[in-house]
Design an enzyme around this catalytic site. Sequence first.
Site, mmCIF file in Angstrom:
data_model
loop_
_atom_site.group_PDB
_atom_site.id
_atom_site.type_symbol
_atom_site.label_atom_id
_atom_site.label_comp_id
_atom_site.label_asym_id
_atom_site.label_seq_id
_atom_site.Cartn_x
_atom_site.Cartn_y
_atom_site.Cartn_z
ATOM 1 N N SER A 1 1.161 -1.199 -0.529
ATOM 2 C CA SER A 1 -0.268 0.056 -0.486
ATOM 3 C C SER A 1 0.710 1.324 -0.227
ATOM 4 O O SER A 1 1.767 1.109 0.515
ATOM 5 C CB SER A 1 -0.806 0.044 0.887
ATOM 6 O OG SER A 1 -1.712 1.004 1.349
ATOM 7 N N SER B 1 -0.675 4.029 0.472
ATOM 8 C CA SER B 1 -1.070 4.336 1.551
ATOM 9 C C SER B 1 -0.396 5.281 2.778
ATOM 10 O O SER B 1 -0.584 6.429 3.195
ATOM 11 C CB SER B 1 -2.658 4.200 2.010
ATOM 12 O OG SER B 1 -3.512 4.080 1.419
ATOM 13 N N LYS C 1 -13.646 -4.179 2.634
ATOM 14 C CA LYS C 1 -13.931 -3.441 2.198
ATOM 15 C C LYS C 1 -16.151 -3.244 2.202
ATOM 16 O O LYS C 1 -16.452 -2.468 2.916
ATOM 17 C CB LYS C 1 -14.262 -2.432 0.856
ATOM 18 C CG LYS C 1 -12.926 -1.988 0.541
ATOM 19 C CD LYS C 1 -12.695 -1.421 -0.555
ATOM 20 C CE LYS C 1 -12.154 -0.709 -1.342
ATOM 21 N NZ LYS C 1 -11.932 -0.323 -2.674
ATOM 22 N N ASP D 1 -14.046 6.577 -3.290
ATOM 23 C CA ASP D 1 -13.110 6.041 -4.193
ATOM 24 C C ASP D 1 -14.187 6.675 -4.903
ATOM 25 O O ASP D 1 -13.199 7.693 -6.149
ATOM 26 C CB ASP D 1 -13.656 4.327 -4.320
ATOM 27 C CG ASP D 1 -11.882 4.261 -4.129
ATOM 28 O OD1 ASP D 1 -11.226 4.573 -2.905
ATOM 29 O OD2 ASP D 1 -12.554 2.874 -3.165
ATOM 30 N N GLY E 1 -16.072 -4.862 -11.599
ATOM 31 C CA GLY E 1 -15.638 -4.904 -10.153
ATOM 32 C C GLY E 1 -15.864 -3.830 -9.155
ATOM 33 O O GLY E 1 -16.687 -3.083 -8.665
#
Length: 289
Positions: free
Chosen positions: A22, A24, A73, A109, A135
Amino acid sequence: MEVQLKNTTGKLCVIGDPVGHSKSPLIQNTMLRALGLDYIYLCQHVPRGKTAEWLRCASFCGYAGFNATMPHKEALVSLMDHLDEDAAMYGAVNTVAIREGSYYGYNTDGRGFLASLHQAEIETEGKRVLLLGAGGAAKAVAPKLVQAGKAQRVFVANRTREKAAALCAQDEEGQLTPAGFDRDTLCRLAEQADLVVNCTNLGMDGTNSQFEDLSFLDNLRPEAAVCDVIYSPDETLLLQKARLSGHRTLNGLGMLVWQAIFALEHFTGEKIDGNAMLPLVRQALKNAL
């Protein structure tokens, strides 16, 4: 990156399985330092199926919030005390803020994608979009294009047409239309498209998957733009062919950074100047290569 920790430092992190790849932590810590906010952002591996256990642990350990990537998620949705409209619509949470023992779930998102388009001056209002894939990324991008982006119509092309149909069925206005992923269908839809958006993993670093045929791009009008939610590599073969054909192109880095900006606003309650943060984050990512 030099980080100073105090007893008052707030804790944030990203969870996933796997999660070591990641970006992030680098993105968020770059912004936190630039903003002078007393937080540290970490990377936390949480195995599949342990989402609820992590949630209790995060609250007990005093986390102010966290981001979530696969496979957590969707599992987070039913565990939230409060869901924002986007998280409820997508059935997925990528941002959790913990306030006074309550869990607030968000999905940034779709907003991040639209913000990246806006910054690149790619218009969506009244446009016809060919979206590839059905997806997780498509579930955030497709409804946002018609809801806030005001696209005239979005054709969702997917190899499994039933999956595209299920995504489109959530649109009560009928602006999302399912389609196949075969060459003839893509060529026909490309002729009508003002914008092409790839939401599949075709062309992503670390995978062997690639578009078998990119000839549908030849049917695009000269003014059509091509976007890819993939940010590694910087330029996929899809974007390379589109660029060489004279089309405007955009990769997924802007979406990645903007969704992080919106997440940080939820965590901290601070309004953040995204345009000021973007060059700092881009430079940090470049330096990390």
